[in-house]
Design an enzyme around this catalytic site. Structure first.
Site, PDB file in Angstrom:
ATOM      1  N   GLN A  51       0.816  -1.225   0.000  1.00 52.95           N
ATOM      2  CA  GLN A  51       0.000   0.000   0.000  1.00 52.95           C
ATOM      3  C   GLN A  51       0.845   1.269   0.000  1.00 52.95           C
ATOM      4  O   GLN A  51       0.328   2.359  -0.235  1.00 52.95           O
ATOM      5  CB  GLN A  51      -0.943   0.014   1.209  1.00 52.95           C
ATOM      6  CG  GLN A  51      -2.015  -1.072   1.146  1.00 52.95           C
ATOM      7  CD  GLN A  51      -2.961  -0.970   2.325  1.00 52.95           C
ATOM      8  OE1 GLN A  51      -2.694  -1.503   3.383  1.00 52.95           O
ATOM      9  NE2 GLN A  51      -4.055  -0.246   2.138  1.00 52.95           N
ATOM     10  N   CYS A 105     -10.793   0.088   3.051  1.00 59.51           N
ATOM     11  CA  CYS A 105      -9.366  -0.041   2.758  1.00 59.51           C
ATOM     12  C   CYS A 105      -8.815   1.313   2.327  1.00 59.51           C
ATOM     13  O   CYS A 105      -9.417   2.000   1.505  1.00 59.51           O
ATOM     14  CB  CYS A 105      -9.162  -1.067   1.647  1.00 59.51           C
ATOM     15  SG  CYS A 105      -7.433  -1.312   1.199  1.00 59.51           S
ATOM     16  N   HIS A 147      -7.196  -9.258   6.326  1.00 57.51           N
ATOM     17  CA  HIS A 147      -7.234  -8.208   5.294  1.00 57.51           C
ATOM     18  C   HIS A 147      -5.804  -7.814   4.894  1.00 57.51           C
ATOM     19  O   HIS A 147      -5.483  -7.723   3.703  1.00 57.51           O
ATOM     20  CB  HIS A 147      -8.018  -7.004   5.842  1.00 57.51           C
ATOM     21  CG  HIS A 147      -8.104  -5.837   4.917  1.00 57.51           C
ATOM     22  ND1 HIS A 147      -9.300  -5.383   4.400  1.00 57.51           N
ATOM     23  CD2 HIS A 147      -7.147  -5.004   4.421  1.00 57.51           C
ATOM     24  CE1 HIS A 147      -9.065  -4.332   3.616  1.00 57.51           C
ATOM     25  NE2 HIS A 147      -7.775  -4.073   3.617  1.00 57.51           N
ATOM     26  N   HIS A 151      -3.379  -8.439   1.322  1.00 58.56           N
ATOM     27  CA  HIS A 151      -2.651  -7.429   0.540  1.00 58.56           C
ATOM     28  C   HIS A 151      -1.301  -7.973   0.069  1.00 58.56           C
ATOM     29  O   HIS A 151      -0.825  -7.606  -1.009  1.00 58.56           O
ATOM     30  CB  HIS A 151      -2.388  -6.177   1.382  1.00 58.56           C
ATOM     31  CG  HIS A 151      -3.496  -5.158   1.351  1.00 58.56           C
ATOM     32  ND1 HIS A 151      -3.949  -4.566   0.197  1.00 58.56           N
ATOM     33  CD2 HIS A 151      -4.233  -4.604   2.350  1.00 58.56           C
ATOM     34  CE1 HIS A 151      -4.919  -3.700   0.477  1.00 58.56           C
ATOM     35  NE2 HIS A 151      -5.117  -3.704   1.785  1.00 58.56           N
TER      36      HIS A 151
HETATM   37 NI    NI Z   1      -6.504  -2.569   2.814  1.00 52.72          NI
END
Ligand code: NI
Length: 175
Positions: A51, A105, A147, A151
Site C-alpha cells: 500500500q 481499505c 485483510h 494485501h
Molecule cells: Ni486494505
C-alpha cells in the site's frame, strides 16, 4: 521517519505477490517506521507494505484494545493502543467458523464491503528484528490481519466482498 504516499487502485503493486523479507537491516527498519507513521496519519488500523508501493511481506496493525468490561463504556480515558509489526506473516490455522463484517481499505477510498472472514486465526511471523512470533487472534482483530495478509498476496477486500457500497459518511477503521 517520513510519511509515504498510500497507493490506490488500480495501481499494479496492489495486485502483485509481495516478496519475502530476508534482510532485516536499515531499509526494513525505515520502511516499518514510515509505515507506522503513515498508518497513524491516514488514519488507519492497519497497513501493508504494497500500500506504500513496496512489494515486500510487511504489515503493521494498531488499534485500541476493546474494553470488555461494559461498566467502563463511559470511561473517557482510551484503552492503550497495541502496535504490531509483522514480517513474513503466514496464517497457519484458521477456524472453520466464519463471520461476515464490514471493511474499508485505505487503497480503495470511499468504499465499504461485507466480507466473510475466519473468526479465529493463528499467525506465524517474524518481528522487525527477525525473531519468530506466533499470534492467536479472533473476531475483529483476526479480520484486520486477514485483510492485511491478503494485501501481500495481491488480494483486495472487494475481491471477496458479497456486497460493496459507498457510505455517506467517512469510512472508519480503514486498513
Ligand atoms: Ni486494505
Amino acid at each position: 521517519m517520513a510519511l509515504r504516499e498510500i497507493v490506490t487502485v488500480p495501481h499494479e503493486v496492489l495486485r502483485r505477490k509481495a516478496r519475502p523479507v530476508t534482510d532485516f537491516g536499515e531499509n526494513l527498519q525505515t520502511l516499518i517506521d514510515d509505515m507506522v507513521e503513515t498508518m497513524r496519519q491516514a488514519p488507519g488500523v492497519g497497513l501493508a507494505a504494497p500500500q506504500v508501493g513496496v512489494a515486500e511481506r510487511v504489515i503493521v496493525v494498531e488499534y485500541y484494545e476493546h474494553e470488555e468490561d461494559e461498566e467502563n463504556e463511559d470511561e473517557q480515558t482510551p484503552a492503550p493502543k497495541r502496535l504490531y509489526t509483522l514480517v513474513n506473516p503466514e496464517i497457519t490455522r484458521a477456524s472453520k467458523e466464519m463471520e461476515v463484517g464490514a471493511e474499508g481499505c485505505l487503497s480503495i477510498p470511499g468504499v465499504m464491503g461485507d466480507v466473510e472472514r475466519h473468526l479465529a486465526i493463528t499467525v506465524k511471523a517474524q518481528n522487525r528484528r527477525g525473531q519468530p512470533v506466533t499470534l492467536r487472534l479472533k473476531d475483529w482483530t483476526a479480520r484486520i490481519f486477514q485483510h492485511e495478509i491478503d494485501h501481500l498476496n495481491g488480494v483486495l477486500f472487494t475481491d471477496r466482498a458479497s456486497k460493496v457500497w459507498k457510505p455517506e459518511g467517512a469510512v472508519e477503521d480503514n486498513v
